[in-house]
Write a protein that holds these residues in place. Structure first.
Motif, short mmCIF file in Angstrom:
data_model
loop_
_atom_site.label_atom_id
_atom_site.label_comp_id
_atom_site.label_asym_id
_atom_site.label_seq_id
_atom_site.Cartn_x
_atom_site.Cartn_y
_atom_site.Cartn_z
N SER A 95 42.20 22.57 -18.74
CA SER A 95 41.12 23.03 -17.86
C SER A 95 40.24 21.86 -17.42
CB SER A 95 40.27 24.08 -18.58
OG SER A 95 41.02 25.24 -18.85
N ARG A 99 39.74 20.71 -13.56
CA ARG A 99 38.42 20.65 -12.93
C ARG A 99 38.22 19.28 -12.27
NH1 ARG A 99 36.94 23.89 -17.70
NH2 ARG A 99 36.45 25.99 -16.90
N LEU A 102 40.16 19.46 -9.01
CA LEU A 102 39.46 20.20 -7.97
C LEU A 102 38.35 19.35 -7.34
CD1 LEU A 102 39.15 23.79 -9.51
CD2 LEU A 102 40.61 23.06 -7.61
N GLN A 103 37.62 18.64 -8.17
CA GLN A 103 36.55 17.79 -7.63
C GLN A 103 37.12 16.65 -6.79
OE1 GLN A 103 33.30 18.34 -7.59
NE2 GLN A 103 33.73 20.27 -8.65
N LEU A 126 40.95 29.16 -13.20
CA LEU A 126 40.29 28.18 -12.34
C LEU A 126 40.31 28.59 -10.87
CD1 LEU A 126 41.66 25.00 -14.10
CD2 LEU A 126 39.31 25.83 -14.16
N GLU A 306 33.62 27.65 -10.24
CA GLU A 306 34.13 26.27 -10.36
C GLU A 306 33.69 25.40 -9.20
OE1 GLU A 306 35.49 25.14 -12.97
OE2 GLU A 306 35.82 27.03 -14.02
#
Length: 385
Positions: A95, A99, A102-103, A126, A306
């Motif tokens: 996870s 993350r 995604l950023q 997510l 998120e």
């Protein structure tokens, strides 16, 4: 564990990434070739890792794709090679890794991200949801050989045809209003054309790319702007029927070959499903294509824990084949959804299915309009990444 951190993978860490890959996926592949390809991801900050102290324990790559949605191409970060060292699994490392991915997709300006999941649990937590599938059909090579098209000029493609192949694929996907297929980086297409084990042939309004695999011929992509060209290109592949009895074809479930071939594709069609997520909701909705004449005005309330920039009250306006998502005042009649519901809606999942799964709620009177705006051809990919 010390404090876990997401980092940009360096060239010095590639051996560590390889070791985690082997433990995750098993032995296979060429280590030197993999490291050579990985350096391009390092140069563009598209390979991330998680470290525990100085030890790299997880990694993931992001491909710089574009993806077709109803005949328009949308920048998309293709997530691949997500690996976690076995001794760190079940501790939230995956996870944390995702993350960070995604950023980085936010930073790179990808409105969308997609992946083929090894497990749906992590990715659904997510905000990813199924968007479509990769379809592989088994056809009789002898069937293809007799399709005709002998009057259509077909020649072997070379590296000088790379831009022509991109133009033909772009024209086909735009005209057919397809959803799901990818535009690969030009450098990758060049490498395929340089590969002696890949066969590519081009006609005036189409091309085919295929190869041998375990005694079968495998069609990776076939683009045809006309029936005669489709017949000629499929017959070119089928000309190998004296050696291969079966042609494995990656194509859409509604591809014209299913109507041209005399015999039905074998019943063992293979479907591998892929997942989608919106990274930038306003940009993703604005970039997507929509049916001509479709009109929609609807308030939305998005809850995306998120990626908070997607959260809030919005107004969606669709007209003249384009969409605009703008911030709005709260509305009691808004359609309420999270990132999974938003991804499913974007991919054309029937609204009744999304409601049945609890992924959207509210605005019940808008269901038919939503299906009309977002529905259409089944999303599909030709490639696994």
């Amino acid at each position: 564990m010390t404090e876990l951190r997401v980092v940009d993978v360096t060239e010095e860490q590639l051996d560590s990434v390889w070791r985690v890959r082997i433990r995750s996926f098993g032995p296979g592949g060429d280590r030197d070739e993999w490291k050579k390809n990985a350096r391009a991801f390092i140069a563009d900050r598209r390979i991330l890792g998680v470290v525990d102290g100085d030890e790299l324990i997880a990694a993931a790559r992001i491909w710089p794709f574009e993806q077709w949605w109803n005949g328009r191409s949308v920048p998309m970060g293709g997530v691949a090679g997500v690996v976690v060292a076995p001794e760190y699994r079940g501790r939230g490392v995956g996870s944390l890794m995702m993350r960070g991915v995604l950023q980085r997709c936010v930073e790179k300006g990808y409105p969308l991200t997609a992946l083929y999941p090894a497990t749906t649990v992590l990715y659904r937590h997510l905000g990813y949801e199924f968007g479509g599938g990769q379809y592989k059909f088994s056809l009789q090579a002898a069937d293809l050989r007799t399709l005709g098209g002998s009057g259509t000029a077909v020649r072997r493609a070379t590296v000088e045809d790379v831009d022509r192949l991109l133009e033909l694929a772009t024209a086909s996907n735009a005209a057919k209003r397809t959803s799901g297929p990818l535009i690969w980086p030009r450098t990758e297409i060049l490498s395929w054309l340089e590969d002696e084990d890949t066969f590519a042939y081009v006609a005036e309004d189409g091309f085919v790319v295929y190869r041998w695999s375990d005694g079968d011929l495998v069609v990776d992509e076939l683009v045809a702007g006309s029936e005669t060209t489709a017949r000629a290109l499929w017959a070119t592949v089928g000309s190998g029927s004296s050696i291969a009895t079966t042609v494995q074809a990656y194509c859409a479930p509604f591809d014209p070959i299913h109507l041209l071939a005399e015999h039905e594709a074998q019943g063992d069609a293979r479907i591998v499903r892929w997942m989608l997520r919106l990274v930038d909701a306003p940009a993703a909705l604005a970039a997507r294509g929509y049916p001509a004449g479709a009109v929609l005005d609807l308030d939305l309330r998005i809850d995306d824990p998120e990626l908070p920039a997607n959260s809030g009250d919005w107004h969606l306006s669709i007209a003249d084949g384009s969409a605009q998502l703008t911030q709005a005042e709260p509305s009691d009649g808004a359609l309420r959804l999270g990132p999974r519901g938003l991804a499913g809606l974007y991919a054309g999942t029937p609204v009744a299915a999304l409601r049945g799964a609890g992924l959207i709620s509210g605005a019940g009177a808008a269901d038919a309009a939503l299906d009309a705006v977002f529905g259409g051809q089944t999303p599909y990919m030709l490639d696994y990444f």
